[in-house]
Enzyme design. Structure first.
Site, mmCIF file in Angstrom:
data_model
loop_
_atom_site.group_PDB
_atom_site.id
_atom_site.type_symbol
_atom_site.label_atom_id
_atom_site.label_comp_id
_atom_site.label_asym_id
_atom_site.label_seq_id
_atom_site.Cartn_x
_atom_site.Cartn_y
_atom_site.Cartn_z
ATOM 1 N N HIS A 128 -46.049 -19.258 29.132
ATOM 2 C CA HIS A 128 -46.008 -18.992 27.693
ATOM 3 C C HIS A 128 -47.318 -18.335 27.250
ATOM 4 C CE1 HIS A 128 -42.526 -21.583 27.737
ATOM 5 N NE2 HIS A 128 -42.345 -21.467 26.442
ATOM 6 N N ASP A 148 -10.873 -32.057 -7.110
ATOM 7 C CA ASP A 148 -9.896 -31.950 -6.017
ATOM 8 C C ASP A 148 -9.157 -30.625 -6.053
ATOM 9 O OD1 ASP A 148 -10.396 -34.352 -4.855
ATOM 10 O OD2 ASP A 148 -8.845 -35.445 -5.952
ATOM 11 N N HIS A 163 -4.646 -42.259 -2.648
ATOM 12 C CA HIS A 163 -4.774 -41.460 -1.420
ATOM 13 C C HIS A 163 -4.275 -42.222 -0.200
ATOM 14 C CE1 HIS A 163 -6.413 -37.588 -2.280
ATOM 15 N NE2 HIS A 163 -7.393 -38.074 -3.016
ATOM 16 N N GLN A 176 -7.999 -42.132 -7.016
ATOM 17 C CA GLN A 176 -8.577 -42.252 -5.686
ATOM 18 C C GLN A 176 -7.760 -43.216 -4.838
ATOM 19 O OE1 GLN A 176 -10.868 -40.208 -4.949
ATOM 20 N NE2 GLN A 176 -10.783 -40.899 -2.834
ATOM 21 N N GLN A 205 -2.121 -31.580 19.661
ATOM 22 C CA GLN A 205 -1.853 -30.316 20.364
ATOM 23 C C GLN A 205 -2.385 -29.103 19.583
ATOM 24 O OE1 GLN A 205 0.379 -32.504 19.271
ATOM 25 N NE2 GLN A 205 2.205 -31.556 18.399
ATOM 26 N N SER A 231 -10.965 -41.674 1.943
ATOM 27 C CA SER A 231 -11.549 -41.189 0.705
ATOM 28 C C SER A 231 -12.062 -42.348 -0.148
ATOM 29 C CB SER A 231 -10.489 -40.398 -0.057
ATOM 30 O OG SER A 231 -11.090 -39.538 -0.976
ATOM 31 N N HIS A 273 -17.287 -39.391 -3.867
ATOM 32 C CA HIS A 273 -17.164 -38.929 -5.259
ATOM 33 C C HIS A 273 -17.897 -39.905 -6.164
ATOM 34 C CE1 HIS A 273 -13.286 -37.703 -3.258
ATOM 35 N NE2 HIS A 273 -13.620 -36.542 -3.771
#
Lengths: 429, 429
Positions: free
Chosen positions: A415, A356, A258, A255, A186, A233, A323
């Site tokens: 043109h 980060d 995540h 890492q 939404q 990630s 990364h």
């Protein structure tokens, strides 16, 4: 972690494949909510906020009083940390502002390129367990530097109708114009169509779960630009014996925490490094509050052993990591030859988490191999580059005949005519 | 052309709406051809070339002999025109090559950004009545400047299995690595998956009909980047009494001849200009070989009269034209305040067709209002900007604590730990 030693090139494509996501088909739900928000505006938004966020809020807009309360509540040391990060991010992004480029391409033909801000941008910040206030820094600071007129931020309220104070503090600190308590599909629908409260925007930035991702895809179909395709990630570390196994392990785990669908790859040039790093991974894993998530991600993860420097860089370019950490003696070889990566971290004292939060580079980066064709978010993402040309009478006399010949050859007589009329008018000059 | 005088702002959105395209649902056809090309490769491509292009060709790749034949056949004056255009386009795009940007964001924290080419790019050039060799210039020249390793060009063969010699001449002149005789959905599918002949690419550029557009959208879903969303070409001219009505009419018509769905808008500040321009349009229209097309496009087109300068520029920014011609006294006001446009043409001697062929700017530009959020094709389109960071021991001591505090506040303990381990190791240094 799986260990893969000296894989032949024919196997690289398969090794580089990211874990396949079971994408539920959310299209129908997305279409329905978009249709309702388009017609019903804030009323439809309130309905879905009640349904998904289990709260009913009297007004979508965050008030001045709420922002002031957040400022009072937030610990000073967190404010100072945020201010330091804001300063490095500002410095690095300001330096990226494109300059006007002007060229006289032929005598009397002046062409130039100038950047213009995207007037209205929307930033989506997920709610949930981790309040990603750092992403507000990463998206709102460049939008301010670009001079985007309207910067709208949407983020879902908690069950009590509140927004995390760190998000409010950062939004206010960096100058976001409007913050709205709305999340999920939404929110994206609101920024696509505009409602009584929420302005319609031209481009939507920010991370999100599969609902938000599907909603951003729908927004793109409807003509709103989006930052980049989303994906879990990922990190690739290149380590040799000059690296510190404990540091490498800590980066892999940072890492992995995540999400269970995160993926890490560790490329090594010699075998004995693998066991040292693995031992550190197992030890550090035990201490982590998000151990379960990180453990799951580590199962998807791989050590890849390749003996030759050239094989290493070719493999890394084929993987195209979001990364890329370089912890090896010959770091110049890799910084010079890396072609496909989002952001690169060099040396033993450059953890991925620096990027980060506070080194100054942007943390919104291409995943899932998109680093082959996409940049991370940078100043360009908030700007358009417009070209201008101004041709003098002698300029059109210099290039006019070439235009006539080419237009004729492409079968575009009008043109050609636009030039012929001008050239004819100059014959009597 | 419709004439709209002093429309209130509430009506602008409706006036700016482009003619709605009846988009056939081509998804099923696209999915089927993609599936067949994925599995069957060149064999599937040959099947669809036979079906759609009514020709069977023994080999997809254009041979050296074919290129040499094209070079012999092409008139010298066309070659010279192409070479002039190539020189202006090269100059303007070379000047856009981004420089390395380096900043010490905090003491000991060095961040930089460098551009890297997209390794493999595909260029699609439509066949049909108008051989768009100028688009080969516009897409292949920046790809070469960016140093893209592999530049693949696909264009459909005619009924005799041949490619227009101007397309072959330009491709060879600017250094396209590989030209293939394949068009439509099957060409885009080939560049998406790769076949025995056609290499898979990371990004696909170029115009096309609704089949090609639908195929590019499918390619994007499958992870291949595309240049920008497609739409019919369009032009907005701002004219005052210093403009030349014949020139203005010729520019409106040069846009209108592109296709019956093209749209032109002429913004004027005074009423009497309208009849002068209209008279010129009607006169010039009679002479055009593509009269039927241009006439149809002119029906979709509008004069908009607005008396105030500020209203004019606000309306133009709301319309966000692909091409914007400024023929008025106060041109600086408009060049300064235009925010949303693809390419801008200034003065009486800068026809839009100059930008299509030979001024040096790119003619691949955002249509349908996308100029609010998209740039036209420029050097950035063939590059990624990769960020790098290198932090010294003292650098991590400077920013480490801020990272720890922020990571902790976001609930990401492993992110914090990657810094803590490094800071602890330095305590004994």
């Amino acid at each position: 972690m799986k260990i893969i030693k000296n894989p032949p090139r024919a196997d690289w494509k398969a090794i580089c494949k990211r874990p396949v996501l079971k994408a539920e088909n959310l299209q129908q739900l997305v279409n329905q909510i978009f249709e309702e928000v388009k017609v019903g505006g804030d009323k439809a938004i309130a309905k879905y906020t009640q349904l998904f966020d289990k709260t009913s809020i009297s007004t979508l807009a965050v008030s001045r009083a709420e922002i002031e309360k957040a400022e009072r509540e937030l610990p000073n040391e967190l404010k100072e940390a945020i201010q330091l990060a804001a300063s490095t991010i500002t410095k690095f992004h300001k330096a990226q502002m494109p300059q006007k480029i002007e060229v006289e391409t032929a005598p009397g033909v002046i062409c130039w390129q100038e950047a213009r801000p995207i007037d209205k941008v929307g930033i989506y910040i997920p709610g949930g367990t981790a309040p990603l206030f750092s992403t507000v820094l990463m998206l709102a600071i460049p939008a301010k530097i670009a001079k985007c007129n309207e910067i709208v931020l949407c983020t879902p309220p908690d069950k009590n109708g509140n927004i995390n104070p760190a998000i409010l503090y950062v939004a206010n600190y960096v100058g976001v114009s409007k913050v709205y308590k709305v999340g999920g599909i939404q929110a994206i629908a609101g920024m696509t169509f505009g409602t009584e409260y929420i302005p319609a925007v031209y481009k939507i930035f920010g991370p999100g779960n599969q609902y938000v991702t599907a909603a951003k895809q729908r927004a793109a179909q409807l003509g709103v630009a989006i930052d980049m395709p989303a994906g879990p990630s990922e990190l690739l570390v290149l380590a040799d014996k000059t690296s510190n196994p404990a540091f490498v392990a800590s980066d892999l785990l940072s890492q992995a925490e995540h999400g269970a669908d995160s993926q890490v790859i560790c490329v090594v040039k010699s075998e004995n490094l693998i066991s040292e790093i693995e031992e550190e991974v197992n030890g550090q894993l035990e201490q982590l509050p998000r151990k379960a998530i990180a453990e799951k991600a580590m199962e998807n993860s791989k050590f890849v052993m390749l003996e030759e420097e050239q094989d290493c860089i070719d493999f890394i370019n084929e993987y195209a990591p979001e990364h890329f950490i370089i912890c090896c003696k010959n770091e110049e070889f890799y910084t010079k030859n890396i072609r496909n990566a989002g952001s690169v971290f060099i040396g033993n004292y450059t953890p991925e988490s620096a990027g980060d939060y506070a080194s100054g580079t942007n943390h919104t980066l291409p995943t899932n191999g998109y680093a082959k064709s996409f940049s991370g978010v940078n100043m360009d993402a908030f700007l358009k580059k417009v070209t201008f040309q101004k041709i003098s009478k002698s300029g059109i006399q210099n290039i006019g005949s070439a235009i006539e010949i080419m237009a004729e050859a492409e079968g575009l007589q009008a043109h050609k005519n636009a030039v012929t009329l001008r050239l004819n008018s100059l014959k009597n000059d």
